[in-house]
Design a protein around this motif. Sequence first.
Motif, PDB file in Angstrom:
ATOM      1  N   SER A  23       1.041  -1.261  -0.101  1.00 52.55           N
ATOM      2  CA  SER A  23      -0.003  -0.012  -0.091  1.00 52.55           C
ATOM      3  C   SER A  23       0.864   1.427   0.004  1.00 52.55           C
ATOM      4  O   SER A  23       1.945   1.136   0.607  1.00 52.55           O
ATOM      5  CB  SER A  23      -1.101  -0.091   1.226  1.00 52.55           C
ATOM      6  OG  SER A  23      -0.498   0.752   2.208  1.00 52.55           O
ATOM      7  N   THR A  24       0.245   2.239  -0.695  1.00 52.85           N
ATOM      8  CA  THR A  24       1.167   3.436  -0.545  1.00 52.85           C
ATOM      9  C   THR A  24       1.209   4.334   0.470  1.00 52.85           C
ATOM     10  O   THR A  24       1.820   5.250   0.749  1.00 52.85           O
ATOM     11  CB  THR A  24       0.674   4.300  -1.904  1.00 52.85           C
ATOM     12  OG1 THR A  24      -0.420   4.619  -1.644  1.00 52.85           O
ATOM     13  CG2 THR A  24       1.006   3.781  -3.225  1.00 52.85           C
ATOM     14  N   THR A  25       0.391   3.918   1.681  1.00 55.11           N
ATOM     15  CA  THR A  25       0.139   4.597   2.900  1.00 55.11           C
ATOM     16  C   THR A  25       0.525   3.695   3.896  1.00 55.11           C
ATOM     17  O   THR A  25       0.370   2.615   3.754  1.00 55.11           O
ATOM     18  CB  THR A  25      -0.976   5.500   3.094  1.00 55.11           C
ATOM     19  OG1 THR A  25      -2.130   4.355   3.176  1.00 55.11           O
ATOM     20  CG2 THR A  25      -1.434   6.300   1.927  1.00 55.11           C
ATOM     21  N   VAL A  26       1.049   4.227   5.054  1.00 50.15           N
ATOM     22  CA  VAL A  26       1.291   3.455   6.144  1.00 50.15           C
ATOM     23  C   VAL A  26       0.345   4.256   7.341  1.00 50.15           C
ATOM     24  O   VAL A  26       0.203   5.617   7.413  1.00 50.15           O
ATOM     25  CB  VAL A  26       2.762   3.526   6.606  1.00 50.15           C
ATOM     26  CG1 VAL A  26       3.608   2.869   5.516  1.00 50.15           C
ATOM     27  CG2 VAL A  26       3.478   4.851   6.921  1.00 50.15           C
ATOM     28  N   LEU A  27       0.385   3.676   8.367  1.00 56.23           N
ATOM     29  CA  LEU A  27      -0.293   4.123   9.659  1.00 56.23           C
ATOM     30  C   LEU A  27       0.414   5.060  10.143  1.00 56.23           C
ATOM     31  O   LEU A  27       1.433   4.681  10.446  1.00 56.23           O
ATOM     32  CB  LEU A  27      -0.715   2.967  10.606  1.00 56.23           C
ATOM     33  CG  LEU A  27      -1.896   1.896  10.134  1.00 56.23           C
ATOM     34  CD1 LEU A  27      -1.854   0.777  11.109  1.00 56.23           C
ATOM     35  CD2 LEU A  27      -2.910   2.467   9.782  1.00 56.23           C
ATOM     36  N   PRO A  28      -0.138   6.252  10.347  1.00 60.63           N
ATOM     37  CA  PRO A  28       0.292   7.376  11.011  1.00 60.63           C
ATOM     38  C   PRO A  28       1.111   6.954  12.364  1.00 60.63           C
ATOM     39  O   PRO A  28       0.186   6.227  13.218  1.00 60.63           O
ATOM     40  CB  PRO A  28      -0.417   8.481  11.253  1.00 60.63           C
ATOM     41  CG  PRO A  28      -1.650   8.017  10.420  1.00 60.63           C
ATOM     42  CD  PRO A  28      -1.572   6.652  10.100  1.00 60.63           C
ATOM     43  N   PRO A  29       2.373   6.971  12.739  1.00 60.85           N
ATOM     44  CA  PRO A  29       2.752   6.756  14.258  1.00 60.85           C
ATOM     45  C   PRO A  29       2.133   7.711  15.157  1.00 60.85           C
ATOM     46  O   PRO A  29       1.922   8.850  14.632  1.00 60.85           O
ATOM     47  CB  PRO A  29       4.320   6.879  13.916  1.00 60.85           C
ATOM     48  CG  PRO A  29       4.462   7.837  13.008  1.00 60.85           C
ATOM     49  CD  PRO A  29       3.177   7.792  12.088  1.00 60.85           C
ATOM     50  N   ASP A  30       2.091   7.182  16.338  1.00 53.74           N
ATOM     51  CA  ASP A  30       1.872   8.173  17.564  1.00 53.74           C
ATOM     52  C   ASP A  30       3.160   8.656  17.843  1.00 53.74           C
ATOM     53  O   ASP A  30       4.178   8.352  18.225  1.00 53.74           O
ATOM     54  CB  ASP A  30       1.514   7.390  18.650  1.00 53.74           C
ATOM     55  CG  ASP A  30       1.249   7.978  20.083  1.00 53.74           C
ATOM     56  OD1 ASP A  30       1.248   9.416  19.906  1.00 53.74           O
ATOM     57  OD2 ASP A  30       1.201   7.385  21.065  1.00 53.74           O
ATOM     58  N   ALA A  72       3.506  11.334  20.016  1.00 52.77           N
ATOM     59  CA  ALA A  72       3.745  11.964  21.294  1.00 52.77           C
ATOM     60  C   ALA A  72       4.932  11.398  22.223  1.00 52.77           C
ATOM     61  O   ALA A  72       5.530  12.107  22.712  1.00 52.77           O
ATOM     62  CB  ALA A  72       2.578  11.523  21.987  1.00 52.77           C
ATOM     63  N   PRO A  73       5.237   9.944  22.263  1.00 57.07           N
ATOM     64  CA  PRO A  73       6.361   9.538  22.986  1.00 57.07           C
ATOM     65  C   PRO A  73       7.739  10.033  22.361  1.00 57.07           C
ATOM     66  O   PRO A  73       8.707  10.017  23.058  1.00 57.07           O
ATOM     67  CB  PRO A  73       6.314   8.334  22.843  1.00 57.07           C
ATOM     68  CG  PRO A  73       5.019   7.760  22.258  1.00 57.07           C
ATOM     69  CD  PRO A  73       4.567   8.931  21.476  1.00 57.07           C
ATOM     70  N   PHE A  74       7.751  10.680  21.272  1.00 57.28           N
ATOM     71  CA  PHE A  74       9.043  11.257  20.556  1.00 57.28           C
ATOM     72  C   PHE A  74       8.997  12.612  20.655  1.00 57.28           C
ATOM     73  O   PHE A  74      10.396  13.116  20.267  1.00 57.28           O
ATOM     74  CB  PHE A  74       8.875  10.807  19.139  1.00 57.28           C
ATOM     75  CG  PHE A  74       9.181   9.168  19.036  1.00 57.28           C
ATOM     76  CD1 PHE A  74      10.073   8.272  19.507  1.00 57.28           C
ATOM     77  CD2 PHE A  74       7.716   8.613  18.899  1.00 57.28           C
ATOM     78  CE1 PHE A  74       9.969   6.983  19.368  1.00 57.28           C
ATOM     79  CE2 PHE A  74       7.413   7.077  18.766  1.00 57.28           C
ATOM     80  CZ  PHE A  74       8.786   6.369  18.979  1.00 57.28           C
ATOM     81  N   VAL A  75       8.086  13.497  21.030  1.00 58.95           N
ATOM     82  CA  VAL A  75       8.022  14.820  20.980  1.00 58.95           C
ATOM     83  C   VAL A  75       8.199  15.618  22.457  1.00 58.95           C
ATOM     84  O   VAL A  75       7.233  15.060  23.358  1.00 58.95           O
ATOM     85  CB  VAL A  75       7.099  15.482  20.238  1.00 58.95           C
ATOM     86  CG1 VAL A  75       6.973  16.865  19.854  1.00 58.95           C
ATOM     87  CG2 VAL A  75       7.355  14.836  18.478  1.00 58.95           C
ATOM     88  N   SER A  76       8.828  16.427  22.443  1.00 63.49           N
ATOM     89  CA  SER A  76       8.756  17.465  23.487  1.00 63.49           C
ATOM     90  C   SER A  76       8.626  18.837  23.250  1.00 63.49           C
ATOM     91  O   SER A  76       9.441  19.113  22.221  1.00 63.49           O
ATOM     92  CB  SER A  76       9.559  17.070  24.763  1.00 63.49           C
ATOM     93  OG  SER A  76      10.727  17.346  24.558  1.00 63.49           O
ATOM     94  N   TYR A  77       8.323  19.652  23.997  1.00 60.88           N
ATOM     95  CA  TYR A  77       8.651  21.076  23.788  1.00 60.88           C
ATOM     96  C   TYR A  77       9.296  21.818  24.719  1.00 60.88           C
ATOM     97  O   TYR A  77       9.093  21.741  25.718  1.00 60.88           O
ATOM     98  CB  TYR A  77       7.158  21.949  23.824  1.00 60.88           C
ATOM     99  CG  TYR A  77       6.337  21.474  22.160  1.00 60.88           C
ATOM    100  CD1 TYR A  77       6.655  22.329  21.147  1.00 60.88           C
ATOM    101  CD2 TYR A  77       5.630  20.593  22.500  1.00 60.88           C
ATOM    102  CE1 TYR A  77       5.939  21.777  19.877  1.00 60.88           C
ATOM    103  CE2 TYR A  77       4.888  20.149  21.369  1.00 60.88           C
ATOM    104  CZ  TYR A  77       5.083  20.722  20.099  1.00 60.88           C
ATOM    105  OH  TYR A  77       4.434  20.248  19.034  1.00 60.88           O
ATOM    106  N   PHE A  78      10.695  22.520  24.230  1.00 54.82           N
ATOM    107  CA  PHE A  78      11.511  22.999  25.085  1.00 54.82           C
ATOM    108  C   PHE A  78      10.745  24.546  25.537  1.00 54.82           C
ATOM    109  O   PHE A  78      10.511  25.166  24.737  1.00 54.82           O
ATOM    110  CB  PHE A  78      12.608  23.292  24.493  1.00 54.82           C
ATOM    111  CG  PHE A  78      13.848  23.536  25.415  1.00 54.82           C
ATOM    112  CD1 PHE A  78      14.629  22.923  26.296  1.00 54.82           C
ATOM    113  CD2 PHE A  78      14.390  25.007  25.134  1.00 54.82           C
ATOM    114  CE1 PHE A  78      15.388  23.645  27.168  1.00 54.82           C
ATOM    115  CE2 PHE A  78      15.407  25.793  25.996  1.00 54.82           C
ATOM    116  CZ  PHE A  78      15.846  24.973  26.763  1.00 54.82           C
TER     117      PHE A  78
END
Length: 183
Positions: free
Chosen positions: A168-175, A177-183
């Motif tokens: 398929s040309t699309t993949v499920l979007p990853p979550d 949140a566990p990889f992002v924080s705001y400084f």
Amino acid sequence: MDALDLLVNRRSASRLAEPAPQGEALDNIIRAGMRAPDHGTLQPWRFHIIEKQGLERFSALLEQAARDGNMDDKAIEKAKQSPFRAPMIITVVAHCVEHHKVPRWEQLLSAGCAVMAMQMAAAAQGFNGIWRSGAWTDNDAVRAAFNCREQDAIVGFLYLGTPQLKSSTTVLPPDTAPFVSYF
């Protein structure tokens, strides 16, 4: 395919067949690699294209390196067969230089970005590939075959060809949140 779709739906293809990119398609792939971020315009990369008889030579090199490394018969056979997973391999070498503003690690990352750009350029043109690394990147015989100096590094082997499996040309979007924080 638009650029954002290409990037957010990126997936490697490990089963690759003829045809490999040639002519303008291959030129586009190389040019995309050369547009990687490049602090100091050092162009810290070298691209070695392996195809046709080159795959045979690379196979012989890996087989001999495996024998010299006292690997078992199964590992020797795997080394011998690995170049034939795709009709083309581009070995990307980080060609590092001493520079007062651009440390070696940054030059390595630039070469890595070149690999990613090349794989995306291949996919944008109907080809695909897989970026492989592993122990061969540090093997003395393999490094010598690609003219690596002591300060250089093989950042990977980009296997390219036409995908055998249509996914398929699309993949499920990853979550994210566990990889992002705001400084």
